[in-house]
Write an enzyme that holds these catalytic residues in place. Structure first.
Site, PDB file in Angstrom:
ATOM      1  CB  THR A 135      -0.893  -0.009   1.260  1.00  0.00           C
ATOM      2  OG1 THR A 135      -1.550   1.242   1.371  1.00  0.00           O
ATOM      3  CG2 THR A 135      -0.082  -0.247   2.537  1.00  0.00           C
ATOM      4  CG  ASP A 136      -1.187   4.970  -0.945  1.00  0.00           C
ATOM      5  OD1 ASP A 136      -1.723   4.325  -0.021  1.00  0.00           O
ATOM      6  OD2 ASP A 136      -1.795   5.847  -1.597  1.00  0.00           O
ATOM      7  CD  GLU A 137      -3.368   3.549   4.529  1.00  0.00           C
ATOM      8  OE1 GLU A 137      -3.133   3.375   5.727  1.00  0.00           O
ATOM      9  OE2 GLU A 137      -4.517   3.583   4.060  1.00  0.00           O
ATOM     10  CE1 TYR A 160      -3.419  -2.636   5.693  1.00  0.00           C
ATOM     11  CE2 TYR A 160      -3.235  -0.297   5.179  1.00  0.00           C
ATOM     12  CZ  TYR A 160      -3.323  -1.615   4.758  1.00  0.00           C
ATOM     13  OH  TYR A 160      -3.304  -1.912   3.411  1.00  0.00           O
ATOM     14  CE  LYS A 164       0.007  -4.588   2.940  1.00  0.00           C
ATOM     15  NZ  LYS A 164      -0.390  -5.915   2.394  1.00  0.00           N
TER      16      LYS A 164
HETATM   17  P1  NAD Z   1      -9.755  -7.306   2.067  1.00  0.00           P
HETATM   18  O1  NAD Z   1      -9.779  -7.044   3.528  1.00  0.00           O
HETATM   19  O2  NAD Z   1     -10.977  -7.038   1.261  1.00  0.00           O
HETATM   20  O3  NAD Z   1      -9.365  -8.831   1.793  1.00  0.00           O
HETATM   21  C1  NAD Z   1      -8.366  -9.506   2.519  1.00  0.00           C
HETATM   22  C2  NAD Z   1      -8.518 -10.996   2.288  1.00  0.00           C
HETATM   23  O4  NAD Z   1      -7.497 -11.674   3.008  1.00  0.00           O
HETATM   24  C3  NAD Z   1      -9.865 -11.554   2.772  1.00  0.00           C
HETATM   25  O5  NAD Z   1     -10.425 -12.410   1.797  1.00  0.00           O
HETATM   26  C4  NAD Z   1      -9.493 -12.340   4.031  1.00  0.00           C
HETATM   27  O6  NAD Z   1     -10.345 -13.448   4.284  1.00  0.00           O
HETATM   28  C5  NAD Z   1      -8.063 -12.794   3.706  1.00  0.00           C
HETATM   29  N1  NAD Z   1      -7.281 -13.039   4.927  1.00  0.00           N
HETATM   30  C6  NAD Z   1      -7.176 -12.237   6.010  1.00  0.00           C
HETATM   31  N2  NAD Z   1      -6.400 -12.804   6.946  1.00  0.00           N
HETATM   32  C7  NAD Z   1      -5.984 -14.009   6.434  1.00  0.00           C
HETATM   33  C8  NAD Z   1      -5.159 -15.053   6.922  1.00  0.00           C
HETATM   34  N3  NAD Z   1      -4.615 -14.984   8.139  1.00  0.00           N
HETATM   35  N4  NAD Z   1      -4.943 -16.113   6.125  1.00  0.00           N
HETATM   36  C9  NAD Z   1      -5.494 -16.192   4.891  1.00  0.00           C
HETATM   37  N5  NAD Z   1      -6.305 -15.245   4.384  1.00  0.00           N
HETATM   38  C10 NAD Z   1      -6.547 -14.145   5.143  1.00  0.00           C
HETATM   39  O7  NAD Z   1      -8.508  -6.494   1.527  1.00  0.00           O
HETATM   40  P2  NAD Z   1      -8.296  -5.723   0.139  1.00  0.00           P
HETATM   41  O8  NAD Z   1      -8.792  -4.347   0.279  1.00  0.00           O
HETATM   42  O9  NAD Z   1      -8.767  -6.572  -0.971  1.00  0.00           O
HETATM   43  O10 NAD Z   1      -6.687  -5.657   0.123  1.00  0.00           O
HETATM   44  C11 NAD Z   1      -5.920  -6.740  -0.396  1.00  0.00           C
HETATM   45  C12 NAD Z   1      -4.454  -6.396  -0.303  1.00  0.00           C
HETATM   46  O11 NAD Z   1      -4.180  -5.201  -1.016  1.00  0.00           O
HETATM   47  C13 NAD Z   1      -3.987  -6.153   1.140  1.00  0.00           C
HETATM   48  O12 NAD Z   1      -2.698  -6.704   1.278  1.00  0.00           O
HETATM   49  C14 NAD Z   1      -3.944  -4.637   1.263  1.00  0.00           C
HETATM   50  O13 NAD Z   1      -2.974  -4.251   2.205  1.00  0.00           O
HETATM   51  C15 NAD Z   1      -3.555  -4.248  -0.158  1.00  0.00           C
HETATM   52  N6  NAD Z   1      -4.028  -2.917  -0.604  1.00  0.00           N
HETATM   53  C16 NAD Z   1      -5.353  -2.560  -0.486  1.00  0.00           C
HETATM   54  C17 NAD Z   1      -5.774  -1.334  -0.982  1.00  0.00           C
HETATM   55  C18 NAD Z   1      -7.235  -0.894  -0.902  1.00  0.00           C
HETATM   56  O14 NAD Z   1      -7.550   0.244  -1.248  1.00  0.00           O
HETATM   57  N7  NAD Z   1      -8.155  -1.747  -0.486  1.00  0.00           N
HETATM   58  C19 NAD Z   1      -4.851  -0.474  -1.595  1.00  0.00           C
HETATM   59  C20 NAD Z   1      -3.503  -0.871  -1.676  1.00  0.00           C
HETATM   60  C21 NAD Z   1      -3.104  -2.101  -1.199  1.00  0.00           C
HETATM   61  O1  DAU Z   2      -4.193   3.964   0.483  1.00  0.00           O
HETATM   62  C1  DAU Z   2      -4.428   2.595   0.381  1.00  0.00           C
HETATM   63  C2  DAU Z   2      -5.248   2.126   1.549  1.00  0.00           C
HETATM   64  O2  DAU Z   2      -6.580   2.608   1.335  1.00  0.00           O
HETATM   65  C3  DAU Z   2      -5.249   0.614   1.718  1.00  0.00           C
HETATM   66  O3  DAU Z   2      -3.950   0.188   2.006  1.00  0.00           O
HETATM   67  C4  DAU Z   2      -6.213   0.200   2.839  1.00  0.00           C
HETATM   68  O4  DAU Z   2      -6.269  -1.218   2.913  1.00  0.00           O
HETATM   69  C5  DAU Z   2      -7.587   0.738   2.522  1.00  0.00           C
HETATM   70  O5  DAU Z   2      -8.491   0.430   3.545  1.00  0.00           O
HETATM   71  C6  DAU Z   2      -7.535   2.258   2.297  1.00  0.00           C
HETATM   72  O6  DAU Z   2      -7.259   2.942   3.558  1.00  0.00           O
HETATM   73  P1  DAU Z   2      -8.004   4.301   3.977  1.00  0.00           P
HETATM   74  O7  DAU Z   2      -7.918   4.442   5.425  1.00  0.00           O
HETATM   75  O8  DAU Z   2      -7.549   5.437   3.128  1.00  0.00           O
HETATM   76  O9  DAU Z   2      -9.519   3.900   3.477  1.00  0.00           O
HETATM   77  P2  DAU Z   2     -10.937   4.135   4.175  1.00  0.00           P
HETATM   78  O10 DAU Z   2     -11.973   3.783   3.151  1.00  0.00           O
HETATM   79  O11 DAU Z   2     -11.017   3.500   5.504  1.00  0.00           O
HETATM   80  O12 DAU Z   2     -10.972   5.711   4.393  1.00  0.00           O
HETATM   81  C7  DAU Z   2     -10.837   6.613   3.294  1.00  0.00           C
HETATM   82  C8  DAU Z   2     -10.868   8.028   3.875  1.00  0.00           C
HETATM   83  O13 DAU Z   2     -12.206   8.293   4.359  1.00  0.00           O
HETATM   84  C9  DAU Z   2      -9.950   8.228   5.060  1.00  0.00           C
HETATM   85  O14 DAU Z   2      -9.447   9.568   5.020  1.00  0.00           O
HETATM   86  C10 DAU Z   2     -10.861   8.068   6.282  1.00  0.00           C
HETATM   87  C11 DAU Z   2     -12.196   8.588   5.771  1.00  0.00           C
HETATM   88  N1  DAU Z   2     -13.414   7.951   6.333  1.00  0.00           N
HETATM   89  C12 DAU Z   2     -13.470   6.592   6.366  1.00  0.00           C
HETATM   90  C13 DAU Z   2     -14.576   5.933   6.866  1.00  0.00           C
HETATM   91  C14 DAU Z   2     -14.633   4.428   6.920  1.00  0.00           C
HETATM   92  C15 DAU Z   2     -14.490   8.720   6.763  1.00  0.00           C
HETATM   93  O15 DAU Z   2     -14.445   9.963   6.685  1.00  0.00           O
HETATM   94  N2  DAU Z   2     -15.589   8.077   7.241  1.00  0.00           N
HETATM   95  C16 DAU Z   2     -15.685   6.722   7.343  1.00  0.00           C
HETATM   96  O16 DAU Z   2     -16.715   6.209   7.827  1.00  0.00           O
END
Ligand code: NAD
Ligand code: DAU
Length: 354
Positions: A135-137, A160, A164
């Site tokens: 992730t970019d975080e 988190y 990562k």
């Molecule tokens: P998600 O939470 O939707 O999915 C995670 C999956 O991992 C789920 O299916 C869960 O059952 C599985 N999992 C969790 N713990 C496990 C374990 N111990 N063993 C096996 N499986 C397990 O997450 P996502 O949003 O699809 O993100 C997927 C990946 O991409 C993550 O590594 C996250 O850090 C990265 N990522 C997410 C975003 C985003 O915006 N969502 C952006 C950049 C990177």
């Molecule tokens: O940048 C990549 C990341 O983006 C991934 O690595 C993470 O897995 C993914 O969850 C996401 O993280 P964020 O914290 O940016 O996403 P989230 O949707 O939780 O929140 C987006 C923005 O909105 C953040 O500034 C917090 C705000 N927010 C979030 C929720 C859930 C609100 O204002 N209200 C809310 O209820």
């Protein structure tokens, strides 16, 4: 040169991004075995894959990457030549409540998979790949200007992102120490179908549809760089097949939005789709207590990926958001299923009691 994999292990393939990656790989590589390994936590849902579950090149395995006996046996049993590692605890708010769970899955789970691959590929790692999805975080928080590049120093600020960042360091350490062939990509915020409604966009869609308050943290001034999930999947496909071993690639949409502006746009789209008078959904916007340690701004510079591998995002944000809203409105059963049970308890604790 394009790599050719015969057996690809995708972890976390029942989650949001993972399910899009699994679908893409099943369809794009019919000659390869695609193994989806997932623990099926609250975030993992096999309903995300019903359209491809009967394809002959697909296998689902339920398992926990925290269990090293399981991960070792997995590599012994299957002749895996590529790992696309997405399994993780992914929600920042949950990491603030329970950091240990994030360290276990995101750090220990990643090390277990690295060890499995290291042992399996000890005699010949030629053509093999351990691809870590990050992730970019990990880069921390930006001020009003500037972008994260691959050279930006790591500065994680939430449990988190710390987990990562730690997993990224282990992946690179295995490359330098043991010559494990690895690639990492760091992506910005994804949006699209099958996104669990604890995250901002699907939560807002769900609440607007049900006339519930839309919680905006703080003043809604935080900025995120949104990318359509299929564009992340296309980048992972390209990088895993053509990226350089030992390198990191940033993935992002050059699509920055302040949370409050994004919510206003979503309200406008929802009013139109639900046939409500303009301005109806905006009345649901509710400013709530800010997230602890809330990162101000993320913005990715993906020049390296665009120049070296020719990747470009396919969709404009408004088009992608409309498609996403259409999917949620057409898939009420999916939404009802994932928001029943534990979700209610989570919601109550996160938004009602605080
Ligand atoms: P998600 O939470 O939707 O999915 C995670 C999956 O991992 C789920 O299916 C869960 O059952 C599985 N999992 C969790 N713990 C496990 C374990 N111990 N063993 C096996 N499986 C397990 O997450 P996502 O949003 O699809 O993100 C997927 C990946 O991409 C993550 O590594 C996250 O850090 C990265 N990522 C997410 C975003 C985003 O915006 N969502 C952006 C950049 C990177
Ligand atoms: O940048 C990549 C990341 O983006 C991934 O690595 C993470 O897995 C993914 O969850 C996401 O993280 P964020 O914290 O940016 O996403 P989230 O949707 O939780 O929140 C987006 C923005 O909105 C953040 O500034 C917090 C705000 N927010 C979030 C929720 C859930 C609100 O204002 N209200 C809310 O209820």
């Amino acid at each position: 040169m394009k790599r050719d994999f015969k057996t690809i292990l995708i972890t976390g393939g029942a989650g949001f991004i993972g399910s899009h990656v699994v679908r893409r790989f099943i369809n794009n590589y019919p000659g390869a075995n695609i193994i989806n390994l997932d623990k099926l936590t609250y975030a993992g849902n096999l309903q995300n894959l019903t359209d491809v579950e009967n394809k002959p090149n697909y296998t689902f395995l339920k398992g926990d990457i925290i269990d090293s006996l399981f991960t070792d046996a997995l590599f012994q049993k299957h002749n895996i030549d590529a790992v696309i590692h997405l399994a993780a605890e992914s929600h920042v708010d949950r990491s603030i409540t329970n950091p240990t769970e994030f360290a276990m899955t995101n750090v220990i789970g990643t090390i277990n998979l690295l060890n499995g691959a290291k042992k399996a590929w000890a005699n010949n790692a030629e053509g093999k790949l351990f691809y870590h999805v990050s992730t970019d975080e990990v880069y921390g928080s930006l001020g009003a200007t500037g972008f994260f590049t691959e050279e930006t120093a790591y500065d994680p600020r939430s449990p988190y992102s710390a987990s990562k960042a730690s997993s990224d360091h282990f992946v690179m350490a295995y490359h330098h120490t043991y010559k494990l062939p690895v690639i990492i990509s760091n992506c910005s915020n994804n949006y699209g179908s099958h996104h669990f409604p604890e995250k901002l966009i699907p939560l807002a869609i769900h609440n607007i549809k049900n006339n519930k308050p839309v919680p905006v943290y703080g003043k809604g001034e935080n900025v995120r760089d949104w990318l359509y999930v299929n564009d992340h999947a296309s980048a992972i496909d390209l990088i895993s097949h053509k990226g350089k071993v030992g390198e990191t690639y940033n993935i992002g949409g050059h699509n920055e939005w302040k949370n409050i502006d994004l919510i206003h746009l979503l309200c406008k789209i929802m009013d139109k789709k639900l046939g409500r008078p303009a301005g109806t959904s905006e009345k649901l916007i509710t400013f709530v207590k800010d997230r602890a340690g809330h990162d101000l701004r993320y913005a990715i510079d993906s020049t390296k990926l665009q120049k070296e591998l020719g990747w470009i995002p396919s969709l404009q944000f408004e088009e992608g958001l409309e498609k996403t809203v259409d999917w949620y409105l057409a898939n009420e059963a999916w939404l009802n299923n994932v928001t029943s049970g534990d979700y209610q308890k989570y919601y109550e604790k996160q938004y009602v009691q605080r």
